[in-house]
Design an enzyme around this catalytic site. Sequence first.
Site, short mmCIF file in Angstrom:
data_model
loop_
_atom_site.label_atom_id
_atom_site.label_comp_id
_atom_site.label_asym_id
_atom_site.label_seq_id
_atom_site.Cartn_x
_atom_site.Cartn_y
_atom_site.Cartn_z
N HIS A 1 -10.68 -3.08 -1.37
CA HIS A 1 -10.03 -1.82 -1.01
C HIS A 1 -11.02 -0.81 -0.42
CE1 HIS A 1 -7.18 -3.62 -3.85
NE2 HIS A 1 -6.25 -2.87 -3.29
N GLU B 1 -1.65 -10.21 -3.04
CA GLU B 1 -2.90 -9.86 -3.72
C GLU B 1 -3.06 -10.60 -5.04
OE1 GLU B 1 -3.29 -5.64 -4.00
OE2 GLU B 1 -3.30 -5.35 -1.82
#
Length: 319
Positions: free
Chosen positions: A203, A169
């Site tokens: 997310h 990430e």
Amino acid sequence: MSELRVFNAPPLSLATAHLLNVAITLGYVLPLYFTKFMRLFVPAKVNGARPAAYWRDDPAVIKTRLASASLSTAAACYVMYTVISEAWDGTNPDIWESVRIRLGFTAHLDRQGVLVYLVTPLLFLGPLYGHYLGFDLPFMKRWSFKEKVVGTLSSWMGFRNYVVGPLTEELVWRSCIVAAYHLAGASNKYIIFVSPISFGAAHLHHGWETYVRFGRNSQAIQRAFISTLFQFTYTTLFGFHCAFLFLRSGSVFPPIAAHIFCNIMGVPQLGEELRWYPYRRTQIVLMYVGGIIAYVFTMSRWTLGESSLFGFAEKHRCW
């Protein structure tokens, strides 16, 4: 950074940086649902019995998604290598060095380079004090190296949460996406407060997972909305923090370390700690407040590396 060749003008447009942001984000998230071992679902009944569902913590799901995230991250880095190479159009003989520095693959071992890693733990001074009261810090009586370190990292959940997740990430949303906006001439403030929005948005798919897992009904919708809004908010705020660390230090390693540390600590539980340790309420509150003050103080003093390509001074504004 005098040895690094820079552009005289931004080689990318802001629109191109936005497109790269969207493409790299979707390239990371969408493949997570390509196979049945990646999607979360409740299987149909077979002979009157329902097989076990695949959830995000199922080892089969984790292993497949880790492979997907790793490949997506490698692809994102390759895309940025290509973008930087084409921007130079063959006039830079040391493309690898340019890519390495622009993606933050640098390690600074001086005093300033070490201090940047302490900023995030200082913000968590309150939660750390709570762990201290619970004898749960390293080498205290309730802490076990075998359980907390070996046991955690040898599990697929631990490997995802503390190794592959933070690493991929940060490489995607800090190294690659921040580099794209910097090449487009975006200001540091713009990069800090705009580029992490896609990190928070990445997310949002957890909302669908929550909806499916809790029954696909009105209560599941409400639960999914609340949890998703909360997760989007704190991941975006965390993205601001990591983008700031990346720009100031010029290295992706402080954001990776901050990501791992925050995953270990989790969301602060001030209310719970006040209930667990009522005899230390004042000290707990003071430690939380002290952590915030220390964070504000050190973020401006412990993070700026002199060798950062992205330095905040105008004399460092180069592409």
